[in-house]
Structures are given as C-alpha cells and as structure tokens.
Design a protein around this motif. Structure first.
Motif, mmCIF file in Angstrom:
data_model
loop_
_atom_site.group_PDB
_atom_site.id
_atom_site.type_symbol
_atom_site.label_atom_id
_atom_site.label_comp_id
_atom_site.label_asym_id
_atom_site.label_seq_id
_atom_site.Cartn_x
_atom_site.Cartn_y
_atom_site.Cartn_z
ATOM 1 N N ALA A 142 0.807 -1.222 0.000
ATOM 2 C CA ALA A 142 0.000 0.000 0.000
ATOM 3 C C ALA A 142 0.839 1.271 0.000
ATOM 4 C CB ALA A 142 -0.917 0.008 1.222
ATOM 5 N N ALA A 143 2.166 1.146 -0.014
ATOM 6 C CA ALA A 143 3.033 2.321 0.034
ATOM 7 C C ALA A 143 2.941 3.117 -1.264
ATOM 8 C CB ALA A 143 4.473 1.895 0.295
ATOM 9 N N PRO A 144 3.274 4.408 -1.211
ATOM 10 C CA PRO A 144 3.149 5.263 -2.399
ATOM 11 C C PRO A 144 3.969 4.741 -3.579
ATOM 12 C CG PRO A 144 3.595 6.569 -0.431
ATOM 13 C CD PRO A 144 3.773 5.139 -0.046
ATOM 14 N N GLN A 145 3.348 4.773 -4.750
ATOM 15 C CA GLN A 145 3.995 4.511 -6.029
ATOM 16 C C GLN A 145 4.406 3.061 -6.273
ATOM 17 O OE1 GLN A 145 5.832 8.848 -5.406
ATOM 18 N NE2 GLN A 145 7.048 7.622 -6.813
ATOM 19 N N VAL A 146 4.048 2.162 -5.367
ATOM 20 C CA VAL A 146 4.359 0.747 -5.597
ATOM 21 C C VAL A 146 3.504 0.230 -6.745
ATOM 22 C CG1 VAL A 146 4.220 -1.580 -4.625
ATOM 23 C CG2 VAL A 146 5.155 0.295 -3.260
ATOM 24 N N LEU A 147 4.144 -0.328 -7.755
ATOM 25 C CA LEU A 147 3.446 -0.858 -8.927
ATOM 26 C C LEU A 147 3.198 -2.349 -8.803
ATOM 27 C CD1 LEU A 147 2.419 -0.327 -11.882
ATOM 28 C CD2 LEU A 147 4.699 -1.083 -12.618
ATOM 29 N N ARG A 148 4.225 -3.078 -8.383
ATOM 30 C CA ARG A 148 4.136 -4.528 -8.257
ATOM 31 C C ARG A 148 5.065 -4.975 -7.141
ATOM 32 N NH1 ARG A 148 4.280 -6.745 -14.537
ATOM 33 N NH2 ARG A 148 3.300 -8.557 -13.580
ATOM 34 N N LEU A 149 4.709 -6.083 -6.523
ATOM 35 C CA LEU A 149 5.611 -6.760 -5.601
ATOM 36 C C LEU A 149 6.435 -7.776 -6.380
ATOM 37 C CD1 LEU A 149 3.148 -7.538 -2.657
ATOM 38 C CD2 LEU A 149 4.683 -5.567 -2.876
ATOM 39 N N ALA A 150 7.637 -8.067 -5.892
ATOM 40 C CA ALA A 150 8.473 -9.108 -6.487
ATOM 41 C C ALA A 150 8.976 -10.016 -5.368
ATOM 42 C CB ALA A 150 9.635 -8.501 -7.255
ATOM 43 N N PHE A 151 9.216 -11.278 -5.704
ATOM 44 C CA PHE A 151 9.616 -12.273 -4.709
ATOM 45 C C PHE A 151 11.074 -12.648 -4.930
ATOM 46 C CE2 PHE A 151 8.881 -16.837 -2.994
ATOM 47 C CZ PHE A 151 9.319 -16.447 -1.736
ATOM 48 N N GLY A 152 11.911 -12.348 -3.944
ATOM 49 C CA GLY A 152 13.296 -12.800 -3.966
ATOM 50 C C GLY A 152 13.409 -14.103 -3.204
ATOM 51 N N HIS A 153 13.043 -15.207 -3.878
ATOM 52 C CA HIS A 153 12.870 -16.469 -3.168
ATOM 53 C C HIS A 153 14.185 -17.049 -2.647
ATOM 54 C CE1 HIS A 153 14.039 -17.765 -7.142
ATOM 55 N NE2 HIS A 153 14.081 -19.023 -6.768
ATOM 56 N N LEU A 154 15.299 -16.749 -3.269
ATOM 57 C CA LEU A 154 16.574 -17.292 -2.799
ATOM 58 C C LEU A 154 16.999 -16.614 -1.499
ATOM 59 C CD1 LEU A 154 18.488 -17.541 -6.185
ATOM 60 C CD2 LEU A 154 17.204 -19.325 -4.988
ATOM 61 N N ASP A 155 16.934 -15.293 -1.448
ATOM 62 C CA ASP A 155 17.262 -14.586 -0.213
ATOM 63 C C ASP A 155 16.258 -14.904 0.885
ATOM 64 O OD1 ASP A 155 19.648 -12.688 -0.556
ATOM 65 O OD2 ASP A 155 18.518 -12.330 -2.372
ATOM 66 N N PHE A 156 15.005 -15.118 0.508
ATOM 67 C CA PHE A 156 13.992 -15.474 1.500
ATOM 68 C C PHE A 156 14.345 -16.804 2.162
ATOM 69 C CE2 PHE A 156 10.052 -17.194 3.126
ATOM 70 C CZ PHE A 156 9.440 -16.085 3.703
ATOM 71 N N GLN A 157 14.746 -17.784 1.361
ATOM 72 C CA GLN A 157 15.151 -19.075 1.919
ATOM 73 C C GLN A 157 16.354 -18.917 2.842
ATOM 74 O OE1 GLN A 157 15.274 -22.493 -0.889
ATOM 75 N NE2 GLN A 157 14.423 -21.049 -2.377
ATOM 76 N N ALA A 158 17.324 -18.103 2.423
ATOM 77 C CA ALA A 158 18.510 -17.898 3.252
ATOM 78 C C ALA A 158 18.142 -17.228 4.573
ATOM 79 C CB ALA A 158 19.522 -17.052 2.493
ATOM 80 N N ASP A 159 17.218 -16.263 4.530
ATOM 81 C CA ASP A 159 16.827 -15.556 5.744
ATOM 82 C C ASP A 159 16.181 -16.490 6.751
ATOM 83 O OD1 ASP A 159 16.407 -13.000 7.218
ATOM 84 O OD2 ASP A 159 14.286 -13.494 6.921
ATOM 85 N N GLY A 161 16.617 -19.879 6.775
ATOM 86 C CA GLY A 161 17.347 -21.131 6.943
ATOM 87 C C GLY A 161 16.678 -22.303 6.256
ATOM 88 N N MET A 162 15.971 -22.033 5.152
ATOM 89 C CA MET A 162 15.261 -23.081 4.424
ATOM 90 C C MET A 162 16.194 -23.729 3.402
ATOM 91 S SD MET A 162 11.726 -20.944 3.796
ATOM 92 C CE MET A 162 10.661 -22.336 3.411
ATOM 93 N N ALA A 163 15.846 -24.956 3.003
ATOM 94 C CA ALA A 163 16.616 -25.681 1.984
ATOM 95 C C ALA A 163 15.629 -26.369 1.049
ATOM 96 C CB ALA A 163 17.558 -26.695 2.628
ATOM 97 N N CYS A 164 14.965 -25.562 0.212
ATOM 98 C CA CYS A 164 13.922 -26.082 -0.676
ATOM 99 C C CYS A 164 14.533 -26.855 -1.841
ATOM 100 C CB CYS A 164 13.074 -24.934 -1.224
ATOM 101 S SG CYS A 164 12.242 -23.962 0.047
ATOM 102 N N ASP A 165 13.785 -27.846 -2.315
ATOM 103 C CA ASP A 165 14.184 -28.512 -3.551
ATOM 104 C C ASP A 165 13.587 -27.762 -4.731
ATOM 105 O OD1 ASP A 165 11.493 -29.199 -3.647
ATOM 106 O OD2 ASP A 165 11.812 -31.314 -3.176
ATOM 107 N N ALA A 166 13.674 -28.347 -5.919
ATOM 108 C CA ALA A 166 13.219 -27.658 -7.129
ATOM 109 C C ALA A 166 11.728 -27.345 -7.097
ATOM 110 C CB ALA A 166 13.557 -28.494 -8.355
ATOM 111 N N GLN A 167 10.947 -28.133 -6.373
ATOM 112 C CA GLN A 167 9.499 -27.904 -6.319
ATOM 113 C C GLN A 167 9.134 -26.711 -5.440
ATOM 114 O OE1 GLN A 167 7.622 -29.733 -8.366
ATOM 115 N NE2 GLN A 167 9.564 -30.687 -8.952
ATOM 116 N N GLU A 168 9.964 -26.429 -4.448
ATOM 117 C CA GLU A 168 9.747 -25.295 -3.540
ATOM 118 C C GLU A 168 8.356 -25.312 -2.911
ATOM 119 O OE1 GLU A 168 10.749 -21.687 -5.620
ATOM 120 O OE2 GLU A 168 12.828 -22.289 -5.912
ATOM 121 N N ALA A 169 7.914 -26.498 -2.508
ATOM 122 C CA ALA A 169 6.578 -26.619 -1.905
ATOM 123 C C ALA A 169 6.456 -25.780 -0.638
ATOM 124 C CB ALA A 169 6.283 -28.088 -1.592
#
Length: 287
Positions: A142-159, A161-169
């Motif tokens: 909801a912040a000003p001028q935000v057009l789209r959200l993006a997902f940094g899934h690799l950094d999210f896993q590192a934050d 401590g996750m170890a997802c496989d290719a399926q990333e369930a």
C-alpha cells in the motif's frame, strides 16, 4: 512505456550496472523491462564507479528505452544505500529511468523515503526477501507509487534457513501471500523470482507454469534466453483469448451489467479477467 504497460510486462531482465555495453542489449532482448542492478551484480569495490557512470550511460539511451528501465539499488542499511538514493533523484529528475527496485523491502517507511527521492513519476517494485518483509507485506503493497511486488525467493530461503528442492513446496504460502497482498492493494500481479540456471529449459518452463498457476504475472530473468519462453508461458493461450473476446462482446451487446454466456453468469470480476487477458495479448513489444 507507461506504468500500465510495466504492470502488464511478463519479463524483467537483470543486467549488471557496471556492464554498460549490455544495457542496450538487455532492452533489445524482448523483455518487458530491464533492471540495471547495482546490488548483487556489482562487487563492493566497483559500486561507486558504476553509480557515477550511470547518468551518462542512461542519458545516451533513447527515451523509449529509458521508459522500460528500472534500477535495483542497494538495500536500506547497507553502506551504499544513501548514495543510491541521491543517484535515484538525479536519474528520475532527468527522466532517465522508469522506476526503482528495492531489495530487502521490510517497511512502508523505506518505500516512502524511496518515493520521495524518486519523485511522483517513478514506479517502485519492492522485493520481498525476508521474514520481516513478509510480515509487513500489506503495508509495503500500500506504500506510495508501488506498482508490483516481487519475490526474492533465494534470499527469502537464506533468511529463514530453508533448503527447498526444485518444487519449492515450502514457499507456496509465501507466494500466495504476495498474490493476496497485491490483490488487496489493487496492484498489478506480482513478479516471481529468478530461475538460476538459464540453460535448464525444462526447469524454467516448470517455474513459469507454476508462476502462472499461482497468480503471478511476471518473472525475473537473468539471461536473454529466458525472456521468450517466460513471456509465452505467462501469456494467455488461444482458447483463453477466444473466451475473453466472447465475454467482452457479450457484455457490450447487453449494454453492460450481468449477462449469461453458455449458461454461466458473467459478472464484473469475470469481465475484468477477460479484459486483462486481452490487454496482455495486445501488449507490444513482447515482454
């Protein structure tokens, strides 16, 4: 390119900020937008030089290309963030960029400060890459001028401590959270993370198909070879387009309101979906 066109773009191609010879090539790849990366793609000792060179590099690009250009700056709290904000203000004032990608977005306040630097014409794309970012996702969306959200899934896993496989369930609920927050804030569909091996066409296809099923409208890319297959995978098929045209025609013939098509009710949400599919198909150039 307008904010609406960037909202329909299906591919966002990263290119290193310190490789100016690649910037025009990235824009010519067919990608909906190029993201010039001052963060992960540039070594710490090269960041200052890359930052100083960008105004001249971007100024040499045609206006139509600058309208498809986003800059990923360094994250809040890093030693480079304050200088990056100064650069953003300079580039935005010269209409040299369309917007800014903010890594490690974790609060609406960060987006407000970035919006102040970028000015009202620039769009913002926050990267959700941490537990803190996920916790604040509605405020960020909801912040000003935000057009789209993006997902940094690799950094999210590192934050986390996750170890997802290719399926990333394990990331299914996180991706759904981005889609839901985008809808609640009336944003364009969010952007999914990168496929790390650009040579693995099978995995890229699987990831793009998963993104489409999950409500994502675009994907981050790291190589021009990823652009065309992702663009195709995230776009509407022939049957979907035929259905969308019939919906729009039926509503137009009925003069608006709820209509019946093939025994099923067509109301406002269905019409919006049909219109979005047609808008995606009409998008040019591909991206």
């Amino acid at each position: 390119m307008s904010a609406q066109a960037l909202g329909l773009a299906r591919t966002f191609l990263f290119v290193p900020a310190d490789r100016p010879e690649r910037h025009a090539r990235a824009l010519a790849s067919g990608a909906g937008a190029a993201i010039v990366d001052l963060e992960d793609a540039v070594a710490p000792e090269r960041k200052a030089a890359a930052r100083e060179a960008l105004p001249e590099v971007f100024g040499a690009l045609p206006a139509a290309d600058r309208a498809r250009l986003l800059l990923r700056i360094n994250a809040p709290g890093t030693p480079w963030h304050a200088d990056d904000l100064v650069l953003v203000a300079q580039l935005a004032a010269a209409r040299a960029i369309a917007g800014v990608v903010l890594p490690k977005a974790e609060s609406a306040g960060q987006l407000a400060r970035l919006a102040e630097a970028a000015g009202p014409q620039a769009v913002l794309v926050p990267l959700i890459e941490s537990a803190a970012g996920l916790a604040a996702i509605d405020a960020i969306a909801a912040a000003p001028q935000v057009l789209r959200l993006a997902f940094g899934h690799l950094d999210f896993q590192a934050d986390l401590g996750m170890a997802c496989d290719a399926q990333e369930a394990e990331l299914v609920p996180v991706r759904l959270a981005l889609v839901l927050a985008s809808r609640r804030a009336n944003l364009a569909a969010p952007i999914d993370g990168i496929a790390t091996d650009w040579r693995d066409a099978e995995r890229l296809a699987a990831e793009a198909a998963r993104a489409r099923r999950g409500g994502f409208g675009a994907k981050l890319c790291i190589h021009p070879a990823q652009v065309a297959p992702v663009h195709a995978a995230l776009g509407p098929g022939a049957e979907e387009l035929a259905w969308a045209r019939r919906v729009v025609e039926a509503v137009a013939q009925a003069g608006g309101g709820v209509v019946n098509l093939d025994g099923r009710m067509v109301d406002a949400p269905v019409v919006r979906l049909a219109q979005r599919l047609l808008a995606l198909d009409a998008q040019a150039p591909p991206g």
